[in-house]
Scaffold this motif. Structure first.
Motif, PDB file in Angstrom:
ATOM      1  N   ALA A  12      55.734 108.204  27.774  1.00  0.00           N
ATOM      2  CA  ALA A  12      54.393 107.676  26.765  1.00  0.00           C
ATOM      3  C   ALA A  12      54.836 106.974  25.318  1.00  0.00           C
ATOM      4  O   ALA A  12      54.272 106.503  25.725  1.00  0.00           O
ATOM      5  CB  ALA A  12      54.555 109.410  26.161  1.00  0.00           C
ATOM      6  N   SER A  13      55.860 106.606  24.780  1.00  0.00           N
ATOM      7  CA  SER A  13      56.899 106.233  24.119  1.00  0.00           C
ATOM      8  C   SER A  13      57.230 104.936  24.723  1.00  0.00           C
ATOM      9  O   SER A  13      56.462 103.446  23.711  1.00  0.00           O
ATOM     10  CB  SER A  13      58.004 106.815  22.849  1.00  0.00           C
ATOM     11  N   ALA A  14      57.353 104.695  25.582  1.00  0.00           N
ATOM     12  CA  ALA A  14      57.795 103.334  26.085  1.00  0.00           C
ATOM     13  C   ALA A  14      56.542 102.569  26.426  1.00  0.00           C
ATOM     14  O   ALA A  14      56.318 101.778  26.913  1.00  0.00           O
ATOM     15  CB  ALA A  14      58.714 103.767  27.693  1.00  0.00           C
ATOM     16  N   LEU A  15      55.536 103.755  27.410  1.00  0.00           N
ATOM     17  CA  LEU A  15      54.335 102.437  27.969  1.00  0.00           C
ATOM     18  C   LEU A  15      53.586 102.523  26.010  1.00  0.00           C
ATOM     19  O   LEU A  15      53.354 101.855  26.177  1.00  0.00           O
ATOM     20  CB  LEU A  15      53.646 103.989  28.381  1.00  0.00           C
ATOM     21  N   LEU A  16      53.622 102.557  25.173  1.00  0.00           N
ATOM     22  CA  LEU A  16      53.207 102.410  24.169  1.00  0.00           C
ATOM     23  C   LEU A  16      53.658 101.399  23.551  1.00  0.00           C
ATOM     24  O   LEU A  16      52.706 100.347  22.586  1.00  0.00           O
ATOM     25  CB  LEU A  16      53.259 103.785  23.040  1.00  0.00           C
ATOM     26  N   VAL A  17      54.806 101.145  23.535  1.00  0.00           N
ATOM     27  CA  VAL A  17      54.748  99.910  23.532  1.00  0.00           C
ATOM     28  C   VAL A  17      55.249  99.215  24.185  1.00  0.00           C
ATOM     29  O   VAL A  17      54.792  97.600  23.534  1.00  0.00           O
ATOM     30  CB  VAL A  17      57.134  99.947  23.646  1.00  0.00           C
ATOM     31  N   VAL A  18      54.821  99.221  25.435  1.00  0.00           N
ATOM     32  CA  VAL A  18      54.807  98.117  26.365  1.00  0.00           C
ATOM     33  C   VAL A  18      52.829  97.512  25.813  1.00  0.00           C
ATOM     34  O   VAL A  18      52.627  96.266  25.482  1.00  0.00           O
ATOM     35  CB  VAL A  18      54.734  98.533  27.849  1.00  0.00           C
ATOM     36  N   PHE A  19      52.459  97.926  25.569  1.00  0.00           N
ATOM     37  CA  PHE A  19      50.829  98.374  25.608  1.00  0.00           C
ATOM     38  C   PHE A  19      50.831  97.365  24.521  1.00  0.00           C
ATOM     39  O   PHE A  19      49.429  97.204  24.448  1.00  0.00           O
ATOM     40  CB  PHE A  19      49.879  99.415  25.403  1.00  0.00           C
ATOM     41  N   ALA A  20      51.240  98.035  23.043  1.00  0.00           N
ATOM     42  CA  ALA A  20      51.138  97.724  21.718  1.00  0.00           C
ATOM     43  C   ALA A  20      51.292  96.124  21.531  1.00  0.00           C
ATOM     44  O   ALA A  20      51.021  95.279  21.579  1.00  0.00           O
ATOM     45  CB  ALA A  20      51.520  98.777  21.657  1.00  0.00           C
ATOM     46  N   VAL A  21      52.828  96.104  22.483  1.00  0.00           N
ATOM     47  CA  VAL A  21      53.122  94.567  22.679  1.00  0.00           C
ATOM     48  C   VAL A  21      52.227  93.780  23.154  1.00  0.00           C
ATOM     49  O   VAL A  21      51.792  92.815  23.121  1.00  0.00           O
ATOM     50  CB  VAL A  21      54.475  94.333  23.080  1.00  0.00           C
ATOM     51  N   SER A  22      51.549  94.086  24.166  1.00  0.00           N
ATOM     52  CA  SER A  22      51.012  93.380  25.055  1.00  0.00           C
ATOM     53  C   SER A  22      49.738  92.844  23.966  1.00  0.00           C
ATOM     54  O   SER A  22      48.861  92.101  24.252  1.00  0.00           O
ATOM     55  CB  SER A  22      50.760  93.909  26.894  1.00  0.00           C
TER      56      SER A  22
END
Length: 627
Positions: free
Chosen positions: A233-243
């Motif tokens: 979930a943290s990895a996905l958070l990083v992806v979507f936050a940067v996107s």
């Protein structure tokens, strides 16, 4: 009636489940299956999803975001640095050469203004990373010369997107501010063009520092909780936050995901993230291709069919010629160059990104932008067909066949043994046979490998072993033993079928990567198959038994007996594998029977003098024993 999320998901997945197997059954790539699925369920035909393609491309963009994150994540810094000259050389020639040809061609032939011509040229210069990498993976060509060259060019193109997106806002100065129209909100939309460019460059640069000093430390904290789902979930958070950050400054979310992947590729969490997200990679790519197929607006094509179809053909030819020139410059043989040039001759998913960005800034008119998007999708749809055409008709008549004729003159030996596939597996067999004075005819389809092996003293012949002419030239009519050791299981199975049909006298020893490959070989009547994972695992198990105090002879005998029983079990299970319930019951019965037989064999040998050649065990047991 508005379609619910669940119903849309069912429609997408059903289309994939139905059309991809059909495409594979008729010999096409899975990519074509996804594209056709999107076309059929899209607004232009059945209309099951999407209104004018808007929500479809939103759905598809999620696939692109995740795909580019994984591409960035797989960007090994060491590998990149090692290939830097190769990437910069091949990539820069392709991107600059294609962009210049398209730019001058569009200005001369269509008389577009320079801003429109340059933007469209840059968008169409980039190839489809998703299609090319997926095709290479399906064909087992990632580690071949074609695979390495394709990866180098694609990597350069992916990196080139950053300056392209940074430069595009500078062209807005030539466009009236009243003409500007945005598709998505941007915090910097009211800034002057030069300031927008600076903000974009700053946002991209900040991702590196945020990743190094904020994201990676955050992942270390999360990792200490030992909760796998929280880490994912943290990895996905990083992806979507940067996107989302990229979207706020007017850039593509996909570009942000790529940058996030590159940042995390330098961290200790790279392999963990790949393992967590890899199961979704194929499905997300499939959904992206469905979205691309569904986004093709056939009304645009019907309105201007000649313009769009001629444009598609011209773009494909221009990219093919530039890529072919790059391949020739880097001394690729004809077969490799055709595969390389045709494989990357399409426009790509970044074309959607660049055109959407340019349309938001009104650099390219809306109608023309939609036509270019249709052209991009059509070139992506055309590429798998061109690959099939190349493999079935062009290379056999222009490339491989000519090479094979040259080799037929050279293959003048008539050995009793032929080996097809001389990678790590096949070369081990070949060295063992050569050490025992057995002459072998060796065939391999990787020109680079053949060249290296010939320099090392091996007499290896280049060619596709699944071609009947080459097998006859290699002496299959007179040979006694054929070892099928090709890396790709599907190609190896095709070779076995060909041998059984045309050379029934040959005894075939076939390589199987795992139990499922063994089942396929059994179905084709192959009696001698060798599973890679079985022998390596048993070897390790034998060493483990010795470390635990078993005599070397006893442990080795137990390993050999295990292989014997497991081979017999494989034949039994092959007949029942299509009945899941019967298969599971049989597996349980066979496992219990194997363990019982091995225990009996161990007790039968326990009192025997089975340590006559096990001096190390005797020395441990009795220090007075000398060698």
């Amino acid at each position: 009636m508005e379609t619910s999320f669940f119903l849309q998901a069912i429609i997408y997945l059903t289309a994939a489940v139905v059309f991809v197997p059909i495409a594979k059954k008729v010999g096409l790539s899975s990519i074509l299956g996804y594209l056709f699925a999107g076309i059929i369920i899209g607004p232009s035909l059945l209309g099951l999803i999407g209104q004018k393609g808007e929500d479809i491309m939103h759905f598809a963009e999620f696939g692109v975001v995740m795909m580019l994150f994984l591409i960035g994540l797989e960007l090994d810094p060491y590998k990149f640095w090692k290939m830097r000259k190769f990437i910069a050389g091949m990539g820069s020639i392709q991107v600059i050469g294609t962009a210049l040809l398209l730019f001058f061609g569009l200005q001369l032939v269509l008389d577009w203004n320079w801003q429109t011509a340059l933007t469209v040229s840059l968008a169409l210069t980039l190839s489809s990373t998703a299609i090319v990498l997926q095709t290479l993976k399906e064909k087992g060509m990632n580690n071949t010369s074609v695979g390495r060259s394709s990866f180098a060019v694609l990597l350069y193109q992916d990196i080139a997107v950053i300056p392209i997106l940074a430069v595009i806002p500078l062209m807005v100065s030539e466009v009236s501010g009243s003409e500007l129209k945005e598709i998505t909100p941007s915090l910097i939309s009211d800034f002057p063009a030069w300031l927008q460019t600076l903000v974009v460059i700053g946002a991209i640069s900040s991702i590196y520092f945020l990743g190094k000093y904020l994201i990676v430390p955050l992942l270390r904290i999360v990792a200490k909780t030992r909760l796998q789902e929280l880490f994912t979930a943290s990895a996905l958070l990083v992806v979507f936050a940067v996107s989302y950050l990229m979207q706020l400054v007017g850039l593509s979310p996909a570009l942000g995901a790529f940058m996030a992947g590159v940042v995390l590729a330098n961290s200790e969490f790279r392999h963990e993230l790949e393992g967590d997200i890899a199961p979704f990679k194929g499905l997300l790519l499939g959904l992206f291709f469905i979205g691309v197929g569904a986004s093709i607006d056939f009304m645009l094509i019907i309105d201007r069919p000649i313009f769009i179809l001629v444009f598609v053909l011209a773009l494909t030819v221009v990219k093919f010629l530039v890529l072919f020139g790059v391949g020739a410059l880097y001394k690729k043989n004809l077969d490799q160059n055709l595969q390389f040039s045709i494989g990357l001759s399409q426009a790509g998913e970044f074309g959607f990104v660049i055109m959407g960005f340019a349309m938001g800034l009104s650099i390219v008119p809306n109608e023309l932008s939609n036509q270019i998007l249709a052209i991009i999708a059509l070139t992506m749809l055309l590429t798998p067909f061109l690959n099939v055409l190349n493999e079935k008709y062009i290379i056999p008549n222009v490339g491989t066949k000519r090479e094979q004729k040259d080799e037929e003159v050279e293959i003048n030996e008539q050995n009793e043994v032929i080996i097809a596939g001389f990678g790590h597996f096949g070369s081990t067999i070949g060295r063992l046979l050569r050490a025992n004075k057995i002459d072998v005819t060796i065939l391999d389809h990787d020109a680079d490998r053949v060249e290296v092996l010939r320099k090392l003293g091996f007499k290896v012949y280049y060619g596709d072993a699944t071609r009947l002419e080459l097998l006859k030239a290699a002496g299959a009519d007179e040979a006694k033993l054929f070892i099928a050791a090709i890396d790709n299981p599907a190609i190896n199975l095709n070779l076995v079928e060909l041998l059984q049909k045309h050379f029934p006298h040959l005894k075939v020893l076939a390589r199987a990567r795992n139990r499922n490959d063994a089942y396929e070989l059994i179905d084709h009547g192959v009696k001698n198959f060798y599973r890679e994972t079985l022998y390596t695992a048993v070897h390790l198990g034998v060493d483990a038994l010795v470390e635990l105090g078993f005599r070397k002879y006893t442990a080795t005998r137990q390993g050999q007996q295990f292989i014997k029983y497991d081979q017999e079990t494989t034949w039994t299970l092959a007949k029942k594998r299509h009945d899941k319930m019967a298969y599971m019951v049989t597996v349980q019965e066979e496992v219990e029977m194997q363990e019982d037989l091995l225990r009996r064999d161990l007790f039968a040998q326990f009192e025997g003098n089975d340590h006559s050649w096990d001096s190390e065990f005797l020395k441990k047991e009795n220090p007075k024993v000398k060698e």
